[in-house]
Structure formats: structure tokens, C-alpha cells
Design a protein around this motif. Structure first.
Motif, PDB file in Angstrom:
ATOM      1  N   VAL A  82       0.839  -1.196   0.000  1.00 36.23           N
ATOM      2  CA  VAL A  82       0.000   0.000   0.000  1.00 36.23           C
ATOM      3  C   VAL A  82       0.872   1.244   0.000  1.00 36.23           C
ATOM      4  O   VAL A  82       1.741   1.405   0.849  1.00 36.23           O
ATOM      5  CB  VAL A  82      -0.950   0.004   1.211  1.00 36.23           C
ATOM      6  CG1 VAL A  82      -1.770   1.278   1.243  1.00 36.23           C
ATOM      7  CG2 VAL A  82      -1.845  -1.219   1.187  1.00 36.23           C
ATOM      8  N   ARG A  83       0.627   2.127  -0.973  1.00 35.80           N
ATOM      9  CA  ARG A  83       1.335   3.399  -1.034  1.00 35.80           C
ATOM     10  C   ARG A  83       0.564   4.499  -0.340  1.00 35.80           C
ATOM     11  O   ARG A  83       1.135   5.326   0.356  1.00 35.80           O
ATOM     12  CB  ARG A  83       1.608   3.801  -2.496  1.00 35.80           C
ATOM     13  CG  ARG A  83       2.580   2.859  -3.205  1.00 35.80           C
ATOM     14  CD  ARG A  83       2.910   3.302  -4.622  1.00 35.80           C
ATOM     15  NE  ARG A  83       1.726   3.214  -5.483  1.00 35.80           N
ATOM     16  CZ  ARG A  83       1.290   4.196  -6.260  1.00 35.80           C
ATOM     17  NH1 ARG A  83       1.916   5.336  -6.336  1.00 35.80           N
ATOM     18  NH2 ARG A  83       0.218   4.024  -7.007  1.00 35.80           N
ATOM     19  N   GLN A  84      -0.765   4.523  -0.514  1.00 39.76           N
ATOM     20  CA  GLN A  84      -1.582   5.584   0.064  1.00 39.76           C
ATOM     21  C   GLN A  84      -3.034   5.127   0.156  1.00 39.76           C
ATOM     22  O   GLN A  84      -3.529   4.410  -0.702  1.00 39.76           O
ATOM     23  CB  GLN A  84      -1.500   6.843  -0.811  1.00 39.76           C
ATOM     24  CG  GLN A  84      -2.275   8.020  -0.284  1.00 39.76           C
ATOM     25  CD  GLN A  84      -2.183   9.244  -1.206  1.00 39.76           C
ATOM     26  OE1 GLN A  84      -1.835   9.132  -2.369  1.00 39.76           O
ATOM     27  NE2 GLN A  84      -2.500  10.392  -0.669  1.00 39.76           N
ATOM     28  N   ILE A  85      -3.707   5.571   1.228  1.00 38.65           N
ATOM     29  CA  ILE A  85      -5.150   5.365   1.377  1.00 38.65           C
ATOM     30  C   ILE A  85      -5.765   6.728   1.635  1.00 38.65           C
ATOM     31  O   ILE A  85      -5.408   7.406   2.592  1.00 38.65           O
ATOM     32  CB  ILE A  85      -5.489   4.404   2.538  1.00 38.65           C
ATOM     33  CG1 ILE A  85      -4.886   3.026   2.293  1.00 38.65           C
ATOM     34  CG2 ILE A  85      -7.010   4.307   2.705  1.00 38.65           C
ATOM     35  CD1 ILE A  85      -5.108   2.041   3.430  1.00 38.65           C
ATOM     36  N   LYS A  86      -6.681   7.137   0.746  1.00 39.91           N
ATOM     37  CA  LYS A  86      -7.366   8.426   0.880  1.00 39.91           C
ATOM     38  C   LYS A  86      -8.839   8.186   1.169  1.00 39.91           C
ATOM     39  O   LYS A  86      -9.392   7.164   0.800  1.00 39.91           O
ATOM     40  CB  LYS A  86      -7.269   9.223  -0.429  1.00 39.91           C
ATOM     41  CG  LYS A  86      -5.890   9.654  -0.810  1.00 39.91           C
ATOM     42  CD  LYS A  86      -5.808  10.557  -2.035  1.00 39.91           C
ATOM     43  CE  LYS A  86      -6.959  10.594  -2.971  1.00 39.91           C
ATOM     44  NZ  LYS A  86      -6.764  11.439  -4.160  1.00 39.91           N
ATOM     45  N   VAL A  87      -9.457   9.172   1.813  1.00 37.07           N
ATOM     46  CA  VAL A  87     -10.903   9.143   2.031  1.00 37.07           C
ATOM     47  C   VAL A  87     -11.544   9.976   0.927  1.00 37.07           C
ATOM     48  O   VAL A  87     -11.172  11.129   0.706  1.00 37.07           O
ATOM     49  CB  VAL A  87     -11.275   9.719   3.410  1.00 37.07           C
ATOM     50  CG1 VAL A  87     -12.785   9.819   3.561  1.00 37.07           C
ATOM     51  CG2 VAL A  87     -10.675   8.875   4.514  1.00 37.07           C
ATOM     52  N   GLU A  88     -12.492   9.375   0.232  1.00 37.92           N
ATOM     53  CA  GLU A  88     -13.226  10.050  -0.842  1.00 37.92           C
ATOM     54  C   GLU A  88     -14.705   9.733  -0.696  1.00 37.92           C
ATOM     55  O   GLU A  88     -15.151   8.658  -1.080  1.00 37.92           O
ATOM     56  CB  GLU A  88     -12.734   9.581  -2.222  1.00 37.92           C
ATOM     57  CG  GLU A  88     -11.330   9.991  -2.586  1.00 37.92           C
ATOM     58  CD  GLU A  88     -11.219  11.452  -2.986  1.00 37.92           C
ATOM     59  OE1 GLU A  88     -12.253  12.095  -3.260  1.00 37.92           O
ATOM     60  OE2 GLU A  88     -10.082  11.940  -3.012  1.00 37.92           O
ATOM     61  N   GLY A  89     -15.462  10.635  -0.095  1.00 39.80           N
ATOM     62  CA  GLY A  89     -16.928  10.517  -0.052  1.00 39.80           C
ATOM     63  C   GLY A  89     -17.465   9.207   0.481  1.00 39.80           C
ATOM     64  O   GLY A  89     -18.309   8.604  -0.144  1.00 39.80           O
ATOM     65  N   GLY A  90     -16.998   8.730   1.607  1.00 39.48           N
ATOM     66  CA  GLY A  90     -17.495   7.483   2.181  1.00 39.48           C
ATOM     67  C   GLY A  90     -16.783   6.243   1.687  1.00 39.48           C
ATOM     68  O   GLY A  90     -17.179   5.130   2.000  1.00 39.48           O
ATOM     69  N   CYS A  91     -15.735   6.443   0.897  1.00 42.98           N
ATOM     70  CA  CYS A  91     -14.928   5.330   0.399  1.00 42.98           C
ATOM     71  C   CYS A  91     -13.473   5.539   0.788  1.00 42.98           C
ATOM     72  O   CYS A  91     -13.033   6.673   0.963  1.00 42.98           O
ATOM     73  CB  CYS A  91     -14.980   5.248  -1.127  1.00 42.98           C
ATOM     74  SG  CYS A  91     -16.474   4.497  -1.768  1.00 42.98           S
ATOM     75  N   TYR A  92     -12.775   4.431   0.896  1.00 43.24           N
ATOM     76  CA  TYR A  92     -11.319   4.479   0.984  1.00 43.24           C
ATOM     77  C   TYR A  92     -10.801   4.228  -0.425  1.00 43.24           C
ATOM     78  O   TYR A  92     -11.127   3.217  -1.034  1.00 43.24           O
ATOM     79  CB  TYR A  92     -10.774   3.404   1.926  1.00 43.24           C
ATOM     80  CG  TYR A  92     -11.013   3.661   3.389  1.00 43.24           C
ATOM     81  CD1 TYR A  92     -10.761   4.905   3.955  1.00 43.24           C
ATOM     82  CD2 TYR A  92     -11.483   2.655   4.217  1.00 43.24           C
ATOM     83  CE1 TYR A  92     -10.969   5.135   5.302  1.00 43.24           C
ATOM     84  CE2 TYR A  92     -11.688   2.874   5.568  1.00 43.24           C
ATOM     85  CZ  TYR A  92     -11.431   4.116   6.105  1.00 43.24           C
ATOM     86  OH  TYR A  92     -11.632   4.343   7.443  1.00 43.24           O
ATOM     87  N   GLU A  93     -10.030   5.163  -0.949  1.00 44.90           N
ATOM     88  CA  GLU A  93      -9.405   4.986  -2.250  1.00 44.90           C
ATOM     89  C   GLU A  93      -7.957   4.582  -1.993  1.00 44.90           C
ATOM     90  O   GLU A  93      -7.228   5.271  -1.293  1.00 44.90           O
ATOM     91  CB  GLU A  93      -9.474   6.267  -3.074  1.00 44.90           C
ATOM     92  CG  GLU A  93      -9.010   6.051  -4.491  1.00 44.90           C
ATOM     93  CD  GLU A  93      -9.317   7.224  -5.396  1.00 44.90           C
ATOM     94  OE1 GLU A  93      -8.589   7.384  -6.374  1.00 44.90           O
ATOM     95  OE2 GLU A  93     -10.275   7.964  -5.119  1.00 44.90           O
TER      96      GLU A  93
END
Length: 93
Positions: free
Chosen positions: A51-62
Motif C-alpha cells: 500500500v502506497r496511500q489510502i485516501k478518504v473520498e466521499g465514504g470510500c477508501y481509495e
């Protein structure tokens, strides 16, 4: 005749429901109901991803990661259930 109708009805019903069930959607629950990012990261590492990065986008983890072969992967997960979604940019809509 009735059996043909029933079979045709079953096929149409499953076909109509299939895409909506497979696509999934982002969570609408409050953030205190979401799974922690660390749980998702552990799940992905167990599946062989780095895993390089986990972002929060509108109720999702991207998630931005690389697989065992070093190929980049962009995935989206429901933040509450950690269900993988078909659309990698699901939370950006």
C-alpha cells in the motif's frame, strides 16, 4: 408454457439486479462507524499488495498500491464494510 415464463422472469430479474449488486457504493454512515484504515491496509498486505496511500473520498477508501508483480493498482472500498467496489473512483462522484 408457465415454466418458460418463470425461467425468463428469473433471468431478467437476476440480470437487472446483478450490476447494482456488483458495483457497491460508498458508505453513508457517520465516520465513527467506519472501519479503521489500518484494518484495510492489513487486509491488502495479506493479499500481497504493498500500500502506497489510502485516501478518504466521499465514504470510500481509495487505495493506491502495487501488487506482487509490481503492477500499480487503484481500488476503492466501502469505508464501513471494507467491501471492494468495482469503480476505483467511486467516492469522487
Amino acid at each position: 408454457m408457465m415454466m418458460k415464463f418463470f425461467c425468463a422472469f428469473a433471468v431478467v430479474t437476476v440480470a437487472a439486479a446483478g450490476p447494482s449488486l456488483a458495483a457497491g457504493k460508498c458508505s453513508s454512515a457517520p465516520k465513527d462507524k467506519w472501519q479503521p484504515r489500518s484494518a484495510l491496509e492489513s487486509q491488502l498486505q495479506a493479499d500481497g499488495y504493498s500500500v502506497r496511500q489510502i485516501k478518504v473520498e466521499g465514504g470510500c477508501y481509495e487505495v493506491y498500491a502495487t501488487d506482487k508483480a509490481g503492477k500499480r493498482a487503484n481500488m476503492a472500498f466501502n469505508a464501513e464494510t471494507l467491501q471492494k467496489l468495482d469503480n476505483a473512483e467511486a467516492g469522487e462522484n
